[in-house]
Write a protein that holds these residues in place. Sequence first.
Motif, PDB file in Angstrom:
ATOM      1  N   ALA A  82       0.544  -1.575   0.042  1.00  0.00           N
ATOM      2  CA  ALA A  82       0.245   0.136   0.115  1.00  0.00           C
ATOM      3  C   ALA A  82       1.503   1.236   0.003  1.00  0.00           C
ATOM      4  O   ALA A  82       2.569   1.198   0.120  1.00  0.00           O
ATOM      5  N   ALA A  83       0.298   2.178  -0.677  1.00  0.00           N
ATOM      6  CA  ALA A  83       0.771   3.148  -0.190  1.00  0.00           C
ATOM      7  C   ALA A  83       0.577   4.148   1.091  1.00  0.00           C
ATOM      8  O   ALA A  83       0.209   3.563   2.030  1.00  0.00           O
ATOM      9  N   SER A  84       1.169   5.495   1.581  1.00  0.00           N
ATOM     10  CA  SER A  84       1.319   5.941   2.443  1.00  0.00           C
ATOM     11  C   SER A  84       0.084   6.150   3.535  1.00  0.00           C
ATOM     12  O   SER A  84       0.321   6.062   4.773  1.00  0.00           O
ATOM     13  N   ASP A  85      -1.056   6.011   2.434  1.00  0.00           N
ATOM     14  CA  ASP A  85      -2.421   6.334   2.977  1.00  0.00           C
ATOM     15  C   ASP A  85      -2.796   4.797   3.780  1.00  0.00           C
ATOM     16  O   ASP A  85      -3.712   4.525   4.420  1.00  0.00           O
ATOM     17  N   SER A  88      -4.317   3.194  -0.542  1.00  0.00           N
ATOM     18  CA  SER A  88      -4.424   2.687  -1.907  1.00  0.00           C
ATOM     19  C   SER A  88      -2.595   2.132  -2.452  1.00  0.00           C
ATOM     20  O   SER A  88      -2.000   1.882  -1.971  1.00  0.00           O
ATOM     21  N   ILE A  89      -2.994   2.425  -4.069  1.00  0.00           N
ATOM     22  CA  ILE A  89      -2.169   1.224  -4.415  1.00  0.00           C
ATOM     23  C   ILE A  89      -0.290   1.590  -5.195  1.00  0.00           C
ATOM     24  O   ILE A  89      -0.289   3.185  -4.201  1.00  0.00           O
ATOM     25  N   GLY A  90       0.497   0.598  -3.901  1.00  0.00           N
ATOM     26  CA  GLY A  90       1.719   1.811  -3.270  1.00  0.00           C
ATOM     27  C   GLY A  90       2.701   1.700  -4.891  1.00  0.00           C
ATOM     28  O   GLY A  90       3.196   1.677  -5.682  1.00  0.00           O
ATOM     29  N   PRO A 113      -4.041  -4.359  -1.391  1.00  0.00           N
ATOM     30  CA  PRO A 113      -3.119  -2.563  -1.347  1.00  0.00           C
ATOM     31  C   PRO A 113      -3.382  -3.062   0.585  1.00  0.00           C
ATOM     32  O   PRO A 113      -4.274  -3.116   1.294  1.00  0.00           O
ATOM     33  N   SER A 114      -2.494  -3.345   1.290  1.00  0.00           N
ATOM     34  CA  SER A 114      -2.219  -4.327   2.595  1.00  0.00           C
ATOM     35  C   SER A 114      -0.439  -3.028   3.098  1.00  0.00           C
ATOM     36  O   SER A 114      -0.124  -3.471   3.101  1.00  0.00           O
ATOM     37  N   VAL A 115      -1.033  -3.054   4.223  1.00  0.00           N
ATOM     38  CA  VAL A 115       0.552  -2.735   5.391  1.00  0.00           C
ATOM     39  C   VAL A 115       0.916  -3.386   6.106  1.00  0.00           C
ATOM     40  O   VAL A 115      -0.261  -5.119   6.248  1.00  0.00           O
ATOM     41  N   GLN A 116       1.484  -4.267   6.864  1.00  0.00           N
ATOM     42  CA  GLN A 116       1.615  -4.963   8.031  1.00  0.00           C
ATOM     43  C   GLN A 116       0.681  -5.089   8.802  1.00  0.00           C
ATOM     44  O   GLN A 116       0.363  -6.363   8.797  1.00  0.00           O
ATOM     45  N   GLU A 117      -0.188  -4.007   9.258  1.00  0.00           N
ATOM     46  CA  GLU A 117      -1.584  -4.124  10.102  1.00  0.00           C
ATOM     47  C   GLU A 117      -2.293  -5.076   9.238  1.00  0.00           C
ATOM     48  O   GLU A 117      -3.957  -5.530  10.271  1.00  0.00           O
TER      49      GLU A 117
END
Length: 294
Positions: A82-85, A88-90, A113-117
């Motif tokens: 994921a992007a900074s938000d 959205s797409i990184g 789109p994913s972050v660790q959490e």
Amino acid sequence: MNYCFLTRILFAVVTISSSRNICRTNAFTPQVMRTSSGPSLSNPNSSHQSASALSMVQNRGLEKRREGATPAEGGMTLYIKAASDGTSIGDCPFGHFVRMVLEEKGLEYELQPSVQETKPSWLLEFYDGKMPALRHRKECYVESDVIAEYIDFFFKDPPLKAADKEVMEAAEEAAAGLFPAIAQYLKNTPDGDDADIEKKENLEQSLSTLENHLTIVGGPLITGSSMTILDCSVAPKLYHMQTGIEAFKDNAINVETQFPALAAYMEAVFARDSFQKTLYAKEVVTWGWGNARS
């Protein structure tokens, strides 16, 4: 699971072992065993586990396949950076690569789109959170080259391999050192010092190798007139290079004047629907490389 496919995946994993095609890397070991209906991916706690180079072909943490030996369309979810938000797409070029392959094949898929959490627990527990990760119903594949091979093997229309194997191999060899050279140059700080100049020259050598190949095949694509998996892999990396050199290196490499065949190639591959539909803003690219440079 088809043994021919497993053999090709084994080759893919072995040949890319020196250049990882995920946005975060960690090695792990798969388990593959034979059932009465063919090879199946085993429970990770089974006493019948066997270490193998097929480290990206497994379905640990998911239910075992109940469908037939050949996968069907539908039920695909692609997990990418994921992007900074966080939603959205990184900026991951490897995720971009897989998306281009899916678009070229005309396959429907859900994008996550994913972050660790926000990664699913099974992705964290059994795949170390690696992305891109393609979940296709009951199975999951990581490592962008392996995902692309899986898609191209089971969904053959249109084929994404050059008919001439020697041309395909020559193209792969010409592009082999491209992304490491791009990454080393864009990440280097301070800009313009001796180390930076050395990395710039290293990248120019990689670009020259690709330029020579493109001149020989005559374009417009990397093996000639047909779109291939390799085009899907190279295009996002060149987009990152173009954006990063403009943002961080004061356009120290002028592709248009130094590498005209490469410039023509970039224009052709960037114009494809598969690239345009999967494109993310330059600001996302500079955000990603900015983090790498800090």
